[in-house]
Scaffold this motif. Sequence first.
Motif, short mmCIF file in Angstrom:
data_model
loop_
_atom_site.label_atom_id
_atom_site.label_comp_id
_atom_site.label_asym_id
_atom_site.label_seq_id
_atom_site.Cartn_x
_atom_site.Cartn_y
_atom_site.Cartn_z
N GLU A 134 0.84 -1.19 0.00
CA GLU A 134 0.00 0.00 0.00
C GLU A 134 0.88 1.24 0.00
N LEU A 135 0.66 2.12 -0.98
CA LEU A 135 1.43 3.35 -1.10
C LEU A 135 0.63 4.59 -0.72
N GLN A 136 -0.67 4.42 -0.44
CA GLN A 136 -1.51 5.56 -0.05
C GLN A 136 -1.35 5.82 1.45
N LYS A 137 -0.77 6.94 1.78
CA LYS A 137 -0.54 7.28 3.19
C LYS A 137 -1.84 7.46 3.95
N ARG A 138 -2.84 7.96 3.27
CA ARG A 138 -4.13 8.23 3.92
C ARG A 138 -5.18 7.15 3.61
N LYS A 139 -4.72 5.97 3.25
CA LYS A 139 -5.62 4.85 3.00
C LYS A 139 -6.53 4.66 4.20
N LYS A 140 -7.81 4.55 3.97
CA LYS A 140 -8.79 4.39 5.04
C LYS A 140 -8.80 2.94 5.51
N ILE A 141 -8.48 2.74 6.78
CA ILE A 141 -8.42 1.41 7.37
C ILE A 141 -9.68 1.18 8.19
N MET A 142 -10.27 0.01 7.99
CA MET A 142 -11.51 -0.35 8.66
C MET A 142 -11.30 -1.62 9.50
N SER A 143 -12.22 -1.87 10.40
CA SER A 143 -12.17 -3.09 11.20
C SER A 143 -12.16 -4.30 10.27
N GLY A 144 -11.30 -5.27 10.57
CA GLY A 144 -11.17 -6.46 9.74
C GLY A 144 -10.02 -6.39 8.76
N ASP A 145 -9.50 -5.19 8.50
CA ASP A 145 -8.34 -5.06 7.61
C ASP A 145 -7.10 -5.62 8.31
N SER A 146 -6.14 -6.05 7.51
CA SER A 146 -4.87 -6.50 8.05
C SER A 146 -3.76 -5.59 7.53
N ILE A 147 -2.77 -5.37 8.39
CA ILE A 147 -1.62 -4.54 8.05
C ILE A 147 -0.38 -5.37 8.34
N GLU A 148 0.56 -5.42 7.39
CA GLU A 148 1.82 -6.12 7.60
C GLU A 148 2.94 -5.10 7.54
N PHE A 149 3.82 -5.15 8.55
CA PHE A 149 4.96 -4.24 8.60
C PHE A 149 6.04 -4.87 9.48
N ALA A 150 7.28 -4.86 8.99
CA ALA A 150 8.45 -5.33 9.74
C ALA A 150 8.27 -6.76 10.25
N GLY A 151 7.69 -7.64 9.42
CA GLY A 151 7.55 -9.04 9.79
C GLY A 151 6.43 -9.35 10.77
N VAL A 152 5.57 -8.38 11.02
CA VAL A 152 4.44 -8.58 11.94
C VAL A 152 3.15 -8.30 11.18
N LYS A 153 2.17 -9.17 11.39
CA LYS A 153 0.85 -8.98 10.79
C LYS A 153 -0.10 -8.51 11.88
N TYR A 154 -0.78 -7.41 11.62
CA TYR A 154 -1.71 -6.82 12.56
C TYR A 154 -3.11 -6.93 11.99
N THR A 155 -4.08 -7.27 12.82
CA THR A 155 -5.48 -7.27 12.43
C THR A 155 -6.16 -6.12 13.17
N VAL A 156 -6.92 -5.33 12.43
CA VAL A 156 -7.58 -4.16 13.01
C VAL A 156 -8.96 -4.57 13.51
N LYS A 157 -9.24 -4.18 14.75
CA LYS A 157 -10.52 -4.54 15.36
C LYS A 157 -11.15 -3.30 15.98
N LEU A 158 -12.41 -3.05 15.65
CA LEU A 158 -13.15 -1.92 16.22
C LEU A 158 -13.63 -2.29 17.61
N GLU A 159 -13.26 -1.46 18.58
CA GLU A 159 -13.70 -1.67 19.96
C GLU A 159 -14.99 -0.92 20.20
N ASP A 160 -15.87 -1.51 20.94
CA ASP A 160 -17.13 -0.86 21.30
C ASP A 160 -16.82 0.20 22.35
N SER A 161 -17.15 1.44 22.06
CA SER A 161 -16.84 2.53 22.99
C SER A 161 -17.94 2.78 24.01
N ALA A 162 -19.01 2.03 23.93
CA ALA A 162 -20.10 2.19 24.89
C ALA A 162 -19.68 1.59 26.24
N PRO A 163 -20.11 2.19 27.35
CA PRO A 163 -19.71 1.69 28.68
C PRO A 163 -20.29 0.33 29.00
#
Length: 76
Positions: free
Chosen positions: A47-76
């Motif tokens: 991905e070369l877009q610096k402002r790429k919109k990342i959503m819950s469920g997307d994965s990001i790979e950087f420096a040999g680590v894979k990250y999964t993005v998860k939306l946290e419920d902000s309700a108490p």
Amino acid sequence: MTQQIIHIHREPVELYKILKFTGMADSGGGAKNVIADGQVKVNGAVELQKRKKIMSGDSIEFAGVKYTVKLEDSAP
């Protein structure tokens, strides 16, 4: 490859901001540089877009680590 979860409280979040606030990059400028250098993958593709919109469920790979993005419920 190591896997981790990135918790976000709203979506979408721009890619460079995720790299910055998770500590993958030391600054916003540093995050933009590693993205421009092709060092970051989103959902398996370089991905070369610096402002790429990342959503819950997307994965990001950087420096040999894979990250999964998860939306946290902000309700108490």
